[in-house]
Design a protein around this motif. Structure first.
Motif, short mmCIF file in Angstrom:
data_model
loop_
_atom_site.label_atom_id
_atom_site.label_comp_id
_atom_site.label_asym_id
_atom_site.label_seq_id
_atom_site.Cartn_x
_atom_site.Cartn_y
_atom_site.Cartn_z
N SER A 13 0.85 -1.19 0.00
CA SER A 13 0.00 0.00 0.00
C SER A 13 0.89 1.24 0.00
CB SER A 13 -0.90 0.01 1.24
OG SER A 13 -0.11 0.23 2.41
N MET A 14 0.29 2.37 -0.33
CA MET A 14 1.05 3.63 -0.28
C MET A 14 1.54 3.89 1.14
SD MET A 14 1.19 4.58 -3.35
CE MET A 14 1.75 6.26 -3.30
N LYS A 15 0.77 3.49 2.13
CA LYS A 15 1.16 3.67 3.53
C LYS A 15 2.40 2.84 3.85
CE LYS A 15 -1.12 4.27 7.95
NZ LYS A 15 -2.37 4.14 8.69
N GLU A 16 2.43 1.60 3.37
CA GLU A 16 3.60 0.75 3.59
C GLU A 16 4.83 1.32 2.88
OE1 GLU A 16 1.75 -3.72 3.99
OE2 GLU A 16 1.59 -2.73 2.03
N GLN A 17 4.64 1.85 1.66
CA GLN A 17 5.75 2.46 0.94
C GLN A 17 6.26 3.69 1.69
OE1 GLN A 17 5.00 2.90 -3.34
NE2 GLN A 17 3.44 1.31 -3.12
N GLY A 18 5.33 4.49 2.20
CA GLY A 18 5.71 5.67 2.98
C GLY A 18 6.49 5.30 4.23
N ALA A 19 6.10 4.21 4.88
CA ALA A 19 6.82 3.75 6.07
C ALA A 19 8.25 3.34 5.72
CB ALA A 19 6.08 2.58 6.73
N ILE A 20 8.43 2.72 4.56
CA ILE A 20 9.78 2.34 4.12
C ILE A 20 10.63 3.60 3.90
CG2 ILE A 20 11.13 1.33 2.24
CD1 ILE A 20 8.89 -0.73 1.91
N ILE A 21 10.07 4.59 3.22
CA ILE A 21 10.81 5.83 2.98
C ILE A 21 11.17 6.49 4.31
CG2 ILE A 21 10.63 8.18 2.06
CD1 ILE A 21 8.90 6.97 -0.21
N HIS A 22 10.22 6.55 5.23
CA HIS A 22 10.44 7.14 6.55
C HIS A 22 11.61 6.44 7.25
CE1 HIS A 22 9.59 7.87 10.85
NE2 HIS A 22 9.13 9.03 10.43
N ASP A 23 11.61 5.11 7.18
CA ASP A 23 12.65 4.32 7.82
C ASP A 23 14.00 4.51 7.14
OD1 ASP A 23 13.53 2.31 9.73
OD2 ASP A 23 13.64 0.94 8.01
N VAL A 24 14.03 4.46 5.81
CA VAL A 24 15.29 4.60 5.06
C VAL A 24 15.93 5.97 5.32
CG1 VAL A 24 16.21 4.88 2.71
CG2 VAL A 24 14.78 2.91 3.26
N LEU A 25 15.09 7.00 5.42
CA LEU A 25 15.61 8.35 5.66
C LEU A 25 15.91 8.61 7.13
CD1 LEU A 25 13.34 10.41 3.23
CD2 LEU A 25 15.72 9.67 2.89
#
Length: 128
Positions: A13-25
């Motif tokens: 989901s877009m939410k899961e993708q956003g969580a990955i970006i948040h974590d990577v950054l």
């Protein structure tokens, strides 16, 4: 030619993708999300089309069409369910981590300038 399409990941989901970006950054706290109803597309598209029709504006007609295209990609499923159709080896997390560390050259198929150099090169080409 190697096409890194689909990757090994399952759909997210877009939410899961956003969580990955948040974590990577390595952002602090919890990720923050904004959700809007899909009907907002219709309001914007219809408003742009009304202006285009009322004032005979090709620019607003084009903007409305871009809105229709955006809505299509927002609501239509773009994932394959057949694992034989997944060709990529790079996970989305790996891709985001690479871009966060190294940047990304301008890609005409995305709306993101991943590096300052890429953005500057693109701006120079537009001037020429």
């Amino acid at each position: 030619t190697y096409w890194n399409l689909g990757g090994p990941d399952d759909g997210m989901s877009m939410k899961e993708q956003g969580a990955i970006i948040h974590d990577v950054l390595k952002k602090e706290g919890e990720p923050k999300y904004i959700s809007v109803p899909i009907g907002l597309f219709d309001v914007i598209i219809n408003g742009l089309q009304w202006i285009g029709d009322t004032f005979n504006s090709e620019k607003f007609d084009d903007a409305a069409e871009l809105g229709r295209i955006g809505k299509y990609y927002a609501v239509e499923d773009m994932l394959t369910t057949d694992s034989s159709e997944k060709y990529g080896r790079t996970s989305l997390r790996e891709h985001y981590a690479y871009v966060a560390e190294n940047g990304q050259d301008y890609d005409p198929y995305t709306s993101v300038f991943g590096s300052k150099e890429g953005k500057e090169k693109f701006a120079e080409k537009q001037k020429a």
